[in-house]
Design a protein around this motif. Structure first.
Motif, PDB file in Angstrom:
ATOM      1  N   ALA A 198       0.832  -1.203   0.000  1.00 24.14           N
ATOM      2  CA  ALA A 198       0.000   0.000   0.000  1.00 24.14           C
ATOM      3  C   ALA A 198       0.866   1.252   0.000  1.00 24.14           C
ATOM      4  O   ALA A 198       2.029   1.241   0.410  1.00 24.14           O
ATOM      5  N   ALA A 199       0.257   2.342  -0.471  1.00 19.30           N
ATOM      6  CA  ALA A 199       0.975   3.621  -0.484  1.00 19.30           C
ATOM      7  C   ALA A 199       1.105   4.211   0.914  1.00 19.30           C
ATOM      8  O   ALA A 199       1.959   5.063   1.151  1.00 19.30           O
ATOM      9  N   VAL A 200       0.260   3.735   1.836  1.00 23.37           N
ATOM     10  CA  VAL A 200       0.289   4.235   3.212  1.00 23.37           C
ATOM     11  C   VAL A 200       1.493   3.619   3.938  1.00 23.37           C
ATOM     12  O   VAL A 200       1.657   2.393   3.938  1.00 23.37           O
ATOM     13  N   PRO A 201       2.341   4.440   4.565  1.00 23.48           N
ATOM     14  CA  PRO A 201       3.519   3.898   5.269  1.00 23.48           C
ATOM     15  C   PRO A 201       3.132   2.871   6.333  1.00 23.48           C
ATOM     16  O   PRO A 201       2.073   2.977   6.953  1.00 23.48           O
ATOM     17  N   GLN A 209     -10.449   5.962  10.142  1.00 22.74           N
ATOM     18  CA  GLN A 209     -10.035   5.873   8.748  1.00 22.74           C
ATOM     19  C   GLN A 209      -9.768   4.415   8.409  1.00 22.74           C
ATOM     20  O   GLN A 209      -9.214   3.665   9.217  1.00 22.74           O
ATOM     21  N   ALA A 210     -10.151   4.026   7.227  1.00 21.26           N
ATOM     22  CA  ALA A 210     -10.011   2.636   6.808  1.00 21.26           C
ATOM     23  C   ALA A 210      -8.544   2.273   6.611  1.00 21.26           C
ATOM     24  O   ALA A 210      -7.829   2.958   5.876  1.00 21.26           O
ATOM     25  N   GLN A 232      -6.712  -3.265   4.932  1.00 23.26           N
ATOM     26  CA  GLN A 232      -7.561  -4.459   4.969  1.00 23.26           C
ATOM     27  C   GLN A 232      -9.031  -4.087   4.864  1.00 23.26           C
ATOM     28  O   GLN A 232      -9.788  -4.674   4.075  1.00 23.26           O
ATOM     29  N   LEU A 233      -9.470  -3.107   5.660  1.00 23.41           N
ATOM     30  CA  LEU A 233     -10.861  -2.681   5.610  1.00 23.41           C
ATOM     31  C   LEU A 233     -11.193  -2.029   4.273  1.00 23.41           C
ATOM     32  O   LEU A 233     -12.281  -2.220   3.722  1.00 23.41           O
ATOM     33  N   ALA A 234     -10.252  -1.242   3.749  1.00 27.91           N
ATOM     34  CA  ALA A 234     -10.482  -0.584   2.466  1.00 27.91           C
ATOM     35  C   ALA A 234     -10.704  -1.611   1.360  1.00 27.91           C
ATOM     36  O   ALA A 234     -11.605  -1.458   0.521  1.00 27.91           O
ATOM     37  N   ILE A 284     -13.295   0.558  -0.856  1.00 25.21           N
ATOM     38  CA  ILE A 284     -13.146   2.006  -0.721  1.00 25.21           C
ATOM     39  C   ILE A 284     -11.667   2.341  -0.707  1.00 25.21           C
ATOM     40  O   ILE A 284     -10.805   1.456  -0.620  1.00 25.21           O
ATOM     41  N   ALA A 285     -11.349   3.624  -0.777  1.00 27.44           N
ATOM     42  CA  ALA A 285      -9.962   4.058  -0.781  1.00 27.44           C
ATOM     43  C   ALA A 285      -9.365   3.946   0.623  1.00 27.44           C
ATOM     44  O   ALA A 285     -10.068   4.161   1.614  1.00 27.44           O
TER      45      ALA A 285
END
Length: 247
Positions: A6-9, A189-190, A193-195, A200-201
Motif C-alpha cells: 500500500a501507499a500508506v507507510p 479511517q479505513a 484491509q478494511l479498504a 473504498i480508498a
C-alpha cells in the motif's frame, strides 16, 4: 495486519490500528500497550518502526511513555452515556440484517486477547469464537463486522448459521436474548484491509460501532465491532422519545 504494497507507510497503518483500538475502548484508559519488541514481532516490522508508532501515539496524547515503566493508554473518551430502548435498538439491528445479505469470511476458535477476555468476562486461557462477515446492500459491501462469543456457544456460530440471518437473531432463537447492551459509536479511517474488503480508498472515513450484549443474568455473550462505510450508512436517533433507529 499491514499491507506492505500500500501507499500508506507501515508505521502509519499500525498507528491507525492502535489508535482506533484506543478510541473504541478495546484498549481502555490505564491499560498497557505492547512494548517496541512486542509490536515489532506482532506486525513483522523493525524496532525503529515500532518506536515511531508508539512515539506518534504519545505525541497525539493517546498514550504516555515512561522509561522502565512502559507505555500506558491515557486517553479518556469525553462521550457521555445516553439511555435508549433496548428493544427498539434490537429491532433496528434485526431489520438491518434482514434487509442486507452477508458473506461469512471466517469463523475461528481462538484464545482471546486481554481486552476481548475482559469484555466477555472469560479467562485468558478460555477459547472464544471469532466470526468475520461482510454485509452487502444491493450487491455493494457496506459493513465489515467482527463478532466474538464465548467458546461454549461454538455449536451455534457456524458459517451456515451466520449466512441465514443476523447473529443477534440466531442467539435469541437459542435463548440468548439481549436484555441490555453497551454501545460506542465513533469514526475512523479505513486501513488497507478494511479498504479492500469494503471497496473504498485507504484512509476513507468509516463509522465504527462497538457493542457488548448482556443476557438476563448480566452475562456478556456477544461482543461486536462493526465498521460501516460512511457514504452508505447513517445512524438516526429520535431525541423526542426512547426510540432508537439504525439506518
Amino acid at each position: 495486519m499491514v499491507d506492505r504494497d500500500a501507499a500508506v507507510p507501515l508505521y502509519y497503518q499500525i498507528y491507525l490500528q492502535l489508535r482506533d483500538e484506543i478510541l473504541s475502548g478495546q484498549r481502555p484508559f490505564g491499560s498497557a500497550m505492547p512494548t517496541e519488541h512486542e509490536l515489532a514481532e506482532l506486525f513483522g516490522v523493525s524496532r525503529i518502526t515500532a518506536r515511531r508508532v508508539l512515539n506518534e501515539l504519545a505525541e497525539q496524547r493517546y498514550v504516555e511513555r515512561k522509561r522502565r515503566l512502559g507505555t500506558t493508554v491515557i486517553f479518556k473518551s469525553p462521550a457521555k452515556p445516553i439511555e435508549a430502548d433496548i428493544d427498539q435498538a434490537m429491532d433496528s439491528l434485526m431489520a438491518l440484517g434482514s434487509g442486507t445479505t452477508v458473506n461469512v469470511i471466517e469463523v475461528n476458535r481462538e484464545k482471546p486477547n486481554p481486552t476481548i477476555a475482559a469484555a466477555l468476562q472469560v479467562d485468558a486461557g478460555q477459547d472464544v469464537i471469532r466470526a468475520v462477515r461482510i454485509r452487502y446492500l444491493d450487491g455493494m459491501p457496506i459493513g465489515y463486522v467482527v463478532s466474538y462469543v464465548p467458546g461454549d456457544l461454538a455449536p451455534l456460530i457456524t458459517p451456515g448459521n451466520l449466512a441465514k440471518g443476523p447473529i443477534l437473531q440466531l442467539l435469541a432463537n437459542a435463548g440468548y436474548k439481549a436484555v441490555h447492551a453497551d454501545q460506542t459509536i465513533g469514526a475512523l479511517q479505513a486501513d488497507p484491509q478494511l479498504a479492500q474488503a469494503l471497496e473504498i480508498a485507504p484512509l476513507a472515513a468509516l463509522l465504527r460501532i462497538s457493542r457488548t450484549s448482556y443476557d438476563a443474568n448480566e452475562r456478556p455473550f456477544l461482543l461486536t465491532f462493526a465498521h460501516y462505510r460512511s457514504d452508505k450508512f447513517t445512524i438516526r436517533l429520535d431525541l423526542h422519545g426512547t426510540r432508537y433507529a439504525v439506518n
